[in-house]
Write an enzyme that holds these catalytic residues in place. Structure first.
Site, PDB file in Angstrom:
ATOM      1  N   THR A   1       5.776   9.213   9.871  1.00  0.00           N
ATOM      2  CA  THR A   1       6.383   7.897   9.619  1.00  0.00           C
ATOM      3  C   THR A   1       6.110   7.429   8.197  1.00  0.00           C
ATOM      4  O   THR A   1       6.772   6.511   7.722  1.00  0.00           O
ATOM      5  CB  THR A   1       5.825   6.823  10.578  1.00  0.00           C
ATOM      6  OG1 THR A   1       4.408   6.677  10.325  1.00  0.00           O
ATOM      7  CG2 THR A   1       6.090   7.177  12.015  1.00  0.00           C
TER       8      THR A   1
ATOM      9  N   ARG B   1       0.827  -1.204   0.000  1.00  0.00           N
ATOM     10  CA  ARG B   1       0.000   0.000   0.000  1.00  0.00           C
ATOM     11  C   ARG B   1       0.859   1.250   0.000  1.00  0.00           C
ATOM     12  O   ARG B   1       1.993   1.216   0.486  1.00  0.00           O
ATOM     13  CB  ARG B   1      -0.982   0.035   1.180  1.00  0.00           C
ATOM     14  CG  ARG B   1      -0.356   0.187   2.569  1.00  0.00           C
ATOM     15  CD  ARG B   1      -0.026   1.598   2.996  1.00  0.00           C
ATOM     16  NE  ARG B   1       0.333   1.636   4.406  1.00  0.00           N
ATOM     17  CZ  ARG B   1       1.128   2.543   4.968  1.00  0.00           C
ATOM     18  NH1 ARG B   1       1.719   3.462   4.232  1.00  0.00           N
ATOM     19  NH2 ARG B   1       1.367   2.517   6.269  1.00  0.00           N
TER      20      ARG B   1
ATOM     21  N   ARG C   1      -5.508   5.703   0.500  1.00  0.00           N
ATOM     22  CA  ARG C   1      -4.648   4.545   0.745  1.00  0.00           C
ATOM     23  C   ARG C   1      -4.896   3.615  -0.423  1.00  0.00           C
ATOM     24  O   ARG C   1      -6.010   3.089  -0.556  1.00  0.00           O
ATOM     25  CB  ARG C   1      -4.948   3.875   2.087  1.00  0.00           C
ATOM     26  CG  ARG C   1      -4.419   4.638   3.308  1.00  0.00           C
ATOM     27  CD  ARG C   1      -2.913   4.523   3.399  1.00  0.00           C
ATOM     28  NE  ARG C   1      -2.303   5.371   4.416  1.00  0.00           N
ATOM     29  CZ  ARG C   1      -2.017   4.954   5.657  1.00  0.00           C
ATOM     30  NH1 ARG C   1      -2.315   3.732   6.017  1.00  0.00           N
ATOM     31  NH2 ARG C   1      -1.452   5.781   6.515  1.00  0.00           N
TER      32      ARG C   1
ATOM     33  N   GLU D   1      -1.874  -2.469  12.744  1.00  0.00           N
ATOM     34  CA  GLU D   1      -0.984  -1.816  13.700  1.00  0.00           C
ATOM     35  C   GLU D   1      -1.405  -2.131  15.136  1.00  0.00           C
ATOM     36  O   GLU D   1      -2.596  -2.248  15.421  1.00  0.00           O
ATOM     37  CB  GLU D   1      -1.110  -0.307  13.476  1.00  0.00           C
ATOM     38  CG  GLU D   1      -0.041   0.466  14.138  1.00  0.00           C
ATOM     39  CD  GLU D   1      -0.054   1.896  13.627  1.00  0.00           C
ATOM     40  OE1 GLU D   1      -1.042   2.331  13.021  1.00  0.00           O
ATOM     41  OE2 GLU D   1       0.945   2.548  13.837  1.00  0.00           O
TER      42      GLU D   1
ATOM     43  N   GLU E   1      -6.780   7.560   7.295  1.00  0.00           N
ATOM     44  CA  GLU E   1      -5.665   8.344   7.857  1.00  0.00           C
ATOM     45  C   GLU E   1      -5.093   9.301   6.800  1.00  0.00           C
ATOM     46  O   GLU E   1      -4.739  10.435   7.106  1.00  0.00           O
ATOM     47  CB  GLU E   1      -4.560   7.420   8.352  1.00  0.00           C
ATOM     48  CG  GLU E   1      -3.379   8.182   8.899  1.00  0.00           C
ATOM     49  CD  GLU E   1      -2.306   7.289   9.507  1.00  0.00           C
ATOM     50  OE1 GLU E   1      -2.641   6.181   9.978  1.00  0.00           O
ATOM     51  OE2 GLU E   1      -1.144   7.700   9.515  1.00  0.00           O
TER      52      GLU E   1
ATOM     53  N   ARG F   1       5.285  -7.588  12.742  1.00  0.00           N
ATOM     54  CA  ARG F   1       4.057  -7.093  13.396  1.00  0.00           C
ATOM     55  C   ARG F   1       2.992  -8.183  13.457  1.00  0.00           C
ATOM     56  O   ARG F   1       3.148  -9.265  12.882  1.00  0.00           O
ATOM     57  CB  ARG F   1       3.470  -5.931  12.578  1.00  0.00           C
ATOM     58  CG  ARG F   1       4.335  -4.721  12.529  1.00  0.00           C
ATOM     59  CD  ARG F   1       3.951  -3.638  11.559  1.00  0.00           C
ATOM     60  NE  ARG F   1       2.567  -3.384  11.292  1.00  0.00           N
ATOM     61  CZ  ARG F   1       2.121  -2.192  10.894  1.00  0.00           C
ATOM     62  NH1 ARG F   1       2.955  -1.181  10.759  1.00  0.00           N
ATOM     63  NH2 ARG F   1       0.871  -1.975  10.603  1.00  0.00           N
TER      64      ARG F   1
ATOM     65  N   ARG G   1       3.961   0.693   2.544  1.00  0.00           N
ATOM     66  CA  ARG G   1       4.231  -0.455   3.390  1.00  0.00           C
ATOM     67  C   ARG G   1       3.963  -1.694   2.562  1.00  0.00           C
ATOM     68  O   ARG G   1       2.832  -1.916   2.106  1.00  0.00           O
ATOM     69  CB  ARG G   1       3.343  -0.465   4.641  1.00  0.00           C
ATOM     70  CG  ARG G   1       3.902  -1.368   5.737  1.00  0.00           C
ATOM     71  CD  ARG G   1       3.163  -1.156   7.039  1.00  0.00           C
ATOM     72  NE  ARG G   1       1.894  -1.853   6.997  1.00  0.00           N
ATOM     73  CZ  ARG G   1       1.747  -3.140   7.278  1.00  0.00           C
ATOM     74  NH1 ARG G   1       2.803  -3.863   7.608  1.00  0.00           N
ATOM     75  NH2 ARG G   1       0.579  -3.727   7.224  1.00  0.00           N
TER      76      ARG G   1
ATOM     77  N   CYS H   1       0.987  11.546   9.036  1.00  0.00           N
ATOM     78  CA  CYS H   1       1.936  11.008  10.029  1.00  0.00           C
ATOM     79  C   CYS H   1       3.330  11.038   9.425  1.00  0.00           C
ATOM     80  O   CYS H   1       3.538  10.520   8.316  1.00  0.00           O
ATOM     81  CB  CYS H   1       1.571   9.583  10.405  1.00  0.00           C
ATOM     82  SG  CYS H   1       2.763   8.868  11.560  1.00  0.00           S
TER      83      CYS H   1
END
Ligand code: ADP
Ligand code: DAR
Length: 346
Positions: free
Chosen positions: A263, A116, A219, A304, A215, A299, A270, A261
């Site tokens: 990150t 993604r 996405r 998350e 978010e 993970r 990701r 974000c």
């Protein structure tokens, strides 16, 4: 949200990047600044103030946040990404540059692959500072572009507002439905007016999804069962190119594709596999050593902050900024090859 002039009292054992880098002096320097969208320092740090278990704790409200509050964002970006304020990002979405023959053609280890990217619409605020009307306009613009997709990407857009029970049940069964964001996103202002302006697109084959106004404003997700990482990446790359012809993405030479974000800056990618490695997982020291060597995260399989189930882990790239999309996927691929070899050797 307490008074913007009051330095937030954060507990001594707080481990977030916010706690580490927001000194009282820096707070005094930045507290009265705001971006042209009226976004303030207090808004940027609210998630980490309200959630002291945050890893990062800050969100940008717009592109300007990264310069207006650079005193706080720059050290966080440097520490998380190993990327200085002088560095420049680079992008490469060409699947021809990815060396990734299927690492598990017999399907002995890899359950599924998902890659993604986050994207936000150019010249508009990011989620934490977007207005209700702007967010609804984004849904209209993006869903219009998605409904124009053809061939293997053709599919249907499902607005969350007024979604039928049947659609909701099916999307949950497919693990496609995102719910109101977690408490970190709530405190960042990313859930405002929920579920208005949010929705999910998926192609008829259910191997391509786009989450709208979660978010990030988009996405863009390619996923399928098994380990054909190159096929998943090729589908994603083609889809990004198709969408970007209709919807301009927010991008800077320094930070790459901008996200709320920090990150996710840069590629905002990701690339993950859900993979069964029961023997390797019994020796976490070796497992983590291989992950570190290939810049990977280990993970849980439900997103998350989740835990592994049944010895299946979510393995994904940790590097996102200062590396290309091809390098992110190559990191994950090379690490997965090494993990499978280690599992076979045990
Ligand atoms: P993000 O990838 O945007 O950081 P999460 O890690 O929260 O988001 O994952 C979002 C959803 O995608 C979760 O439901 C998770 O189970 C699912 N997911 C992530 N990676 C994979 C994968 N390789 N195969 C199947 N589902 C996946
Ligand atoms: N939970 C927030 C964000 C961490 C990164 N994950 C994202 N962006 N989904 C934290 O500060 O821990």
């Amino acid at each position: 949200m307490n008074d913007k002039n009051e330095f937030p009292e954060l507990p001594a054992d707080c481990k977030s990047q916010l706690c580490k880098h927001l000194s009282k002096e820096l707070f005094e320097t930045l507290k009265d600044k705001e971006t042209s969208n009226g976004f303030t320092l207090r808004q940027a740090i609210n998630s980490g103030v309200e959630n002291i278990d945050s890893g990062i704790g800050v969100y940008a409200g717009d592109e300007e946040s990264y310069t207006t509050f650079s005193g706080l964002f720059d050290p966080i970006i440097e520490e998380y990404h190993g990327f200085s304020k002088e560095d420049k990002h680079k992008s490469n979405l060409d699947p021809a540059d990815l060396n990734a023959p299927n690492p598990d053609p017999d399907g002995d280890f890899i359950v599924s692959t998902r890659i993604r990217v986050g994207r936000n619409v150019a010249d508009l605020p990011l989620g934490p500072a977007i207005s209700r009307d702007q967010r609804n306009d984004i849904e209209h613009q993006v869903s219009g572009a998605l409904n124009g997709l053809t061939g293997s990407l053709a599919g249907t857009y499902f607005p969350l507002q007024g979604m039928s029970e049947a659609d909701s049940t099916q999307l949950i069964a497919d693990h496609f439905l995102f719910k109101a964001g977690d408490r970190f996103l709530e405190a960042a202002g990313l859930n405002r007016d929920w579920p208005e302006g949010r929705g999910i697109y998926h192609n008829d084959e259910k191997t391509f999804l786009v989450w709208v106004n979660e978010e990030d404003q988009l996405r863009i997700i390619s996923m399928q069962m098994g380990g054909d990482i190159k096929e998943v990446f090729t589908r994603l790359s083609n889809a990004i190119s198709e969408i970007e012809q209709q919807v301009p993405f927010s991008y800077t030479e320094h930070l790459g594709y901008l996200t709320s974000c920090p990150t996710n800056l840069g590629t905002a990618m990701r690339a993950s596999v859900h993979i069964a490695l029961p023997k390797l997982a019994a020796d976490m020291e070796v497992f983590e050593k291989i992950a570190d060597q290939y810049h990977l995260q280990i993970r849980g399989i439900h997103g998350e902050h989740s835990e592994s189930e049944g010895g299946v882990y979510d393995i994904s790239n940790r590097r996102r900024l200062g590396v290309t999309e091809v390098e992110c996927v190559q990191d994950m691929y090379d690490g997965v090859v090494a993990m499978i070899a280690a599992e076979k050797a045990l």
